[in-house]
Design an enzyme around this catalytic site. Structure first.
Site, PDB file in Angstrom:
ATOM      1  N   MET A  14       0.803  -1.223   0.000  1.00 37.92           N
ATOM      2  CA  MET A  14       0.000   0.000   0.000  1.00 37.92           C
ATOM      3  C   MET A  14       0.839   1.279   0.000  1.00 37.92           C
ATOM      4  SD  MET A  14      -2.837  -1.460  -0.333  1.00 37.92           S
ATOM      5  CE  MET A  14      -4.109  -0.243  -0.090  1.00 37.92           C
ATOM      6  N   ARG A  15       2.060   1.210  -0.468  1.00 37.85           N
ATOM      7  CA  ARG A  15       2.904   2.416  -0.567  1.00 37.85           C
ATOM      8  C   ARG A  15       3.254   2.656  -2.026  1.00 37.85           C
ATOM      9  NH1 ARG A  15       3.471   4.587   4.743  1.00 37.85           N
ATOM     10  NH2 ARG A  15       3.473   2.828   6.164  1.00 37.85           N
ATOM     11  N   HIS A  36      -4.610  -3.998  -8.608  1.00 40.09           N
ATOM     12  CA  HIS A  36      -5.385  -2.901  -8.029  1.00 40.09           C
ATOM     13  C   HIS A  36      -6.868  -3.269  -8.039  1.00 40.09           C
ATOM     14  CE1 HIS A  36      -6.291   1.117  -6.748  1.00 40.09           C
ATOM     15  NE2 HIS A  36      -7.263   1.140  -7.645  1.00 40.09           N
ATOM     16  N   ILE A  95      12.045   2.247  -8.331  1.00 37.85           N
ATOM     17  CA  ILE A  95      11.650   1.660  -9.620  1.00 37.85           C
ATOM     18  C   ILE A  95      12.864   1.548 -10.553  1.00 37.85           C
ATOM     19  CG2 ILE A  95      10.204   2.008 -11.671  1.00 37.85           C
ATOM     20  CD1 ILE A  95       8.196   3.462  -9.744  1.00 37.85           C
ATOM     21  N   ASN A 108       1.633  -4.859 -10.329  1.00 39.02           N
ATOM     22  CA  ASN A 108       0.747  -4.512  -9.210  1.00 39.02           C
ATOM     23  C   ASN A 108      -0.651  -5.024  -9.513  1.00 39.02           C
ATOM     24  OD1 ASN A 108      -0.148  -3.201  -6.821  1.00 39.02           O
ATOM     25  ND2 ASN A 108      -0.898  -1.484  -8.041  1.00 39.02           N
TER      26      ASN A 108
END
Ligand code: GAR
Length: 268
Positions: free
Chosen positions: A135-136, A159, A143, A157
Site C-alpha cells: 500500500m505504498r 489494483h 523503480i 501490481n
C-alpha cells in the site's frame, strides 16, 4: 520441467493475494518460485504466511522511518545515491502545486525506506517483483533500481478497480460508493505514477443493487486470486510485450498509447 522464474513479493497486510500465488506455486500451476516476501509493515500477516511456507521474509518499518524523520529531519540517513531533483522530476505522484514540505518529506522518507527494501532484496535474485496489497507508492528511486530497462518493466501490481478509475487505497469502496454497476480489478506494470502504468489484465463483475461492500470485495478478491497467478505465468512464459503506439488525432495531433501485448502461448 520448464525453467522457473524467481518472484519477489511485497505486501502490506493480510496477503490473501500472496497466498493465492503461494498456492499456485505449490500446485505447480505456474512456472515460478517465490524468492522472498518483503513488507513496509512488520505486523503484516503476509509475513507470517511466508514463514509458514519457508519463504524468506523481511520488513522495513516505514512508519518508524517517518516518525524519526519528523522528529529530526537533519539526522535522516539518506542513501548515498539519493538524488532529490532526479526523483522529483521523474515522479508523477504530485503536481506542481503540492505542498513542498510534504513532497520533500515524502521523497526523503520513501528513499530511506526503499533503500532498505532494496538492501534486503539484494540478498536474493529475482526476475519479477509482484506487489500484492503493497500500500505504498514506490518512487523512481526504487523503480529505477529494479527496472533496468523502461520498456521491459518487471514490477507488477494488482489494483482493486478498473483503472484508470478509482486509483488509490480503496478501489472497491470507491467503486461501490460511486454507484457503479460494474467493478473489477486490474493487473498492471507500475510506472512513476499512482496506479498508472501499462495494463496487463482486467477482470470485471456486476454490482447488484442489493450487494454490500463486503460482497463486492469478496467477488473482487475471488477474481484477483485467479488473475494474478495467470499474469505471473504469462510473464514467466515471456509473453508480455510493452508497446508504444502513436495514434493520429483530428487536427494533425497525435496521442501515445502504451499497451501490453499478450503474445500467443507456445505449445508444449
Ligand atoms: C487487494 O484487494 C489488492 O487489490 C489491494 O489491496 C488488497 C490486498 O489484499 N491493493 C491495493 O489497493 C493497491 N493499491 P491482500 O493483502 O489480502 O492480498
Amino acid at each position: 520441467m520448464k525453467k522457473k522464474i524467481k518472484v519477489g513479493v511485497l505486501v502490506s497486510g493480510g496477503g490473501s493475494n500472496l497466498q493465492a500465488i503461494i498456492d499456485a506455486v505449490e500446485r505447480q500451476e505456474i512456472d515460478a518460485e517465490i524468492a522472498f516476501v518483503g513488507s513496509d509493515n512488520p505486523g503484516a500477516f503476509g509475513l507470517e504466511r511466508a514463514k509458514l511456507h519457508n519463504i524468506p521474509a523481511f520488513a522495513v518499518d516505514y512508519r518508524e522511518i517517518l516518525r524519526q524523520f519528523k522528529q529530526d529531519p537533519l539526522k535522516a540517513a539518506l542513501p548515498d545515491d539519493f538524488n532529490h531533483n532526479d526523483i522529483l522530476a521523474k515522479q508523477s505522484l504530485f503536481r506542481g502545486n503540492a505542498d513542498p514540505v510534504r513532497v520533500d518529506t515524502f521523497i526523503k522518507t520513501r528513499a530511506i525506506g526503499e533503500a532498505r527494501l532494496l538492501q534486503n532484496m539484494d540478498r536474493y535474485s529475482f526476475d519479477l517483483l509482484v506487489l500484492a496489497g503493497f500500500m505504498r507508492n514506490l518512487t523512481p528511486y526504487f523503480i529505477d533500481h529494479v527496472n533496468a530497462d523502461r520498456m521491459s518493466p518487471r514490477i507488477m501490481n494488482i489494483h482493486p478497480a478498473l483503472l484508470p478509475a478509482f486509483a488509490g487505497t480503496d478501489g472497491y469502496g470507491d467503486t461501490f460508493r460511486y454507484g457503479c454497476k460494474i467493478a473489477g480489478c486490474t493487473v498492471h506494470f507500475i510506472d512513476y505514477g499512482e496506479d498508472s502504468g501499462p495494463i496487463i489484465a482486467q477482470r470485471a463483475f456486476a454490482i447488484g443493487d442489493d450487494d454490500t461492500l463486503d460482497a463486492v470485495k469478496k467477488k473482487g478478491l475471488d477474481l484477483e486470486w485467479r488473475v494474478y497467478p495467470q499474469c505471473i505465468q504469462m510473464f514467466a512464459e515471456n509473453r508480455l510485450q510493452v508497446l508504444k503506439k502513436t495514434i493520429e488525432l483530428p487536427g494533425g495531433k497525435t496521442a501515445e498509447r502504451k499497451i501490453v501485448k499478450i503474445l500467443p502461448a507456445m505449445n508444449g
